[in-house]
Enzyme design. Sequence first.
Site, mmCIF file in Angstrom:
data_model
loop_
_atom_site.group_PDB
_atom_site.id
_atom_site.type_symbol
_atom_site.label_atom_id
_atom_site.label_comp_id
_atom_site.label_asym_id
_atom_site.label_seq_id
_atom_site.Cartn_x
_atom_site.Cartn_y
_atom_site.Cartn_z
ATOM 1 N N ASP A 1 -15.583 -6.182 -38.093
ATOM 2 C CA ASP A 1 -16.725 -7.107 -38.177
ATOM 3 C C ASP A 1 -16.710 -7.956 -39.434
ATOM 4 O O ASP A 1 -17.353 -9.001 -39.491
ATOM 5 C CB ASP A 1 -18.030 -6.293 -38.231
ATOM 6 C CG ASP A 1 -18.387 -5.694 -36.897
ATOM 7 O OD1 ASP A 1 -18.022 -6.262 -35.871
ATOM 8 O OD2 ASP A 1 -19.054 -4.639 -36.896
HETATM 9 C C1 BGC Z 1 -21.952 -5.134 -41.031
HETATM 10 C C2 BGC Z 1 -20.795 -4.363 -41.601
HETATM 11 C C3 BGC Z 1 -20.630 -3.104 -40.835
HETATM 12 C C4 BGC Z 1 -20.561 -3.386 -39.372
HETATM 13 C C5 BGC Z 1 -20.599 -2.135 -38.590
HETATM 14 C C6 BGC Z 1 -21.672 -5.404 -39.599
HETATM 15 O O1 BGC Z 1 -22.683 -6.164 -39.027
HETATM 16 O O2 BGC Z 1 -22.168 -6.303 -41.709
HETATM 17 O O3 BGC Z 1 -21.007 -4.065 -42.926
HETATM 18 O O4 BGC Z 1 -19.483 -2.412 -41.196
HETATM 19 O O5 BGC Z 1 -21.595 -4.206 -38.929
HETATM 20 O O6 BGC Z 1 -21.706 -1.355 -38.828
HETATM 21 O O1 IFM Z 2 -15.784 -2.470 -34.951
HETATM 22 C C1 IFM Z 2 -16.925 -2.285 -35.714
HETATM 23 C C2 IFM Z 2 -17.946 -1.645 -34.829
HETATM 24 O O2 IFM Z 2 -18.245 -2.441 -33.727
HETATM 25 C C3 IFM Z 2 -19.193 -1.309 -35.596
HETATM 26 N N1 IFM Z 2 -18.857 -0.511 -36.722
HETATM 27 C C4 IFM Z 2 -17.884 -1.096 -37.630
HETATM 28 C C5 IFM Z 2 -16.618 -1.467 -36.930
HETATM 29 C C6 IFM Z 2 -15.658 -2.152 -37.896
HETATM 30 O O3 IFM Z 2 -16.203 -3.269 -38.516
#
Ligand code: BGC
Ligand code: IFM
Length: 813
Positions: A484
């Site tokens: 992400d």
């Molecule tokens: C957040 C990241 C996080 C991810 C998964 C994103 O929207 O900004 O920090 O790792 O979601 O939780």
């Molecule tokens: O792939 C994502 C997932 O969808 C939500 N948790 C974090 C992961 C890596 O950014």
Amino acid sequence: MSNPYGHFEDPNREYVITRPDTPLPWLNFLGQDEYFALNTNTGGGYSFYKDARLRRLTRYRYNEMPYDNNGRYLFIKDGDTVWNPGWKPVKTELDSYECRHGLGYSRITSSKNGLEASVLIFVPPEENLEIWQTTLTNNSDAPKTFKLFSFVEFCLYDAQNDSTNFQRTYSIGEVEIEKNAIFHKTEYRERRDHYTMFASTRDIDGYDTSRDDFVGVHNGIHEPKAVLAGQPNNTQAFGWNPIGSHYHEITLQPGESTKHSYILAYVTVSGEKYIAPHVINKEPANAILDKYSDESAVDEAFAKLNGLWDDQLSTFQVETPCPIMNRMGNAWNQAQCMATFNLSRSASLFESGIGRGMGYRDSNQDLLGFVHMVPDKARQRILDISATQMSSGLCFHQYQPLTKKGNDEIGGGFMDDHLWLILSTTAYIRETGDVGILDEKVGYADVEEKTATLLDHLELSIRYTLENRGPHNLPLIGHADWNDCLNLNCFSTEPNESFQTASHNTAEEVAESLMIAGLFLKACLDLQGLYKFIGADAKAEETAAAHAEMLEAVETQGWDGDWYLRAFDTYKEPIGSHKNEEGKIYIESQGWLVMGGAGADNGRAEKTLDAVHEHLYTEDGCVLQQPPYQTYHLHLGEVSSYPPGYKENAGIFCHNNPWIHLALMQLGNGDRAYEYYLSVCPAAKEDKIETYRGEPYMYSQMIAGKDAATPGEAKNAGLTGTAAWTFLTISQGFAGIKPDYEGLQIDPCVPTAWPELKVTRKFRGKTFNITVQNPEGKSKGIKSLTVNGQAVEGDTIPLSSAAEENEVVAVIG
Ligand code: BGC
Ligand code: IFM
């Protein structure tokens, strides 16, 4: 291994916590139909129906002092001593304390001054309620009279509104009290069809429903006025903050024990049962109370819950020489898969229940870990998810479980989302053989007429990636892919802008992802198998050609010399290359490209996994990339916003570790896969629990990496794709039991030191008792396979010749 806070008790699938002051609150997920409860080892947490945002039943205080504030509390006043069986919130020192987290239940048992209180908390299968069965025993040698108060604080259903819109919420709260039941009926006046009941099965001696009276305006929940005074106020709440509290005065003779239950239920009323907006129809609530008026009904419901788990887990059971893998694989890992099925990434101690619903990407992956347990529910999940794909091919990144409508509150444009649907659908069909699902008309989220079938969605998904490739013929990354935080199209001419405010380089969003390329390759392999199975040979060939074309781009454009690149940024520069000063090597592309078949005949697969070993592996797991970004780079996006060693900036992102384990096992490296498996496994962290801090029985999303200030510390426990992928590592990797279209493939990959392992697998209504023998101390490759004494060619047991019950012997050699 020693852990001062608790231990596993494998025969009853429990984790026994023996000290309440765990390094962090340790959570259990309860419920697996439509009613869910989060419950910690001190009774903290909250409950909701279907959707933690829209139908929140009880309140929770996030990020509070202390952590884990508010929950299912019982207060006991015995003489001048006030205590809680779960220790919190009063925190009176207990004479004994124990919390047993089991699958779908928690049992907290404590004692103080000769009185023992044991509370069993669970959600009965298929019911929209939770029960706290409470047993009180006088272990002293004198009669004891004490006062018992229950407590929950109601949430006014919409948790977002509840925690922000006080000008309204302080005036809408309504309750009713009748006999032993407290009804929280806010929203009913608006012609909604629901209310909450909190009742005791023992006749009450008083009650409270106004928080201000029970707790006190200037008191905390650790010093509730009514409890300290030893008497309830019998209040009815009008607005402000409604609570539910029952009061009991109890006398027990020496050795005497008494049992009653509290029932917290979400009750719906519809049709002619709906009387008038302000008068609730208590008929359905009374039916619940009648049912549970006898404690034996509670015992039966609890037995049913345990039976359900026996049944769910019986599809896959393994016996390896590794006790840690056995306890995780046979119970906890599967239970965590079920939690991700229920809650996706919405509600845990780290997800507020307000911010996220069901993730498109997440839920597709989670399905890989639960499809064998609940295939029918998996089918519905696939259809729900696919209905949130748009006719362009792009998907809503998430949807609300209550409405099943997509929302993009955390942004859209993730260019990997659509491909995961191929993995989940093919896994479902391989498990069940149900090709009929492909013809289901799910439609597209943006088109009213529901003509598109699930198969159309799969085809669109392949096309969408093919049609959205960049300058190197590799898939465009859009806002991000699985990672992400790798936002490679961030662009700004303003100084000091952050990734959150920067506009995207919409004119030329050309950043490309090698991770999506790998995922695409794997999706093509899976889809090709499906096409062959349904006799669509031309489509199978087309898909093979798409695979070959992408592979060509990967091998010509994506190889960095010792490993695969991660991406190209918006300036067409490589990311995850030795040319970069930081972020030279990333984990995701290595795992996915190998699983997708890259590097298979040119030695690159081995080489790239060796590079992972050299640069990313640590004894706490593989870090996501190396070296971490020390400073912020707008054009890389959120990834560099994290301090080094945390989250996507070189944290140990547990979710992507099993991709490497599976890739290693694909190449036959069972020894290294096993070492890696243990490195990241929570049950193997018991001897460093003060550093690790998380629950030993469930995976965290992340463990701080070697570059962090607090290496080895776990965060974001519970809802993570790690559960599903690690379950695949055990079941399809080490044990090698792979459901296939026409049979069950047995393709184990074990550490060379393992002489044998056994698996019981139920598959399409038949049972397979499988013994894998490894007489030559190898890792992979089936030398012989016999089913019920008959030799079978190759490594797949054809379903057509399998009996109801099958004895299988597979010899590695
Ligand atoms: C957040 C990241 C996080 C991810 C998964 C994103 O929207 O900004 O920090 O790792 O979601 O939780
Ligand atoms: O792939 C994502 C997932 O969808 C939500 N948790 C974090 C992961 C890596 O950014």
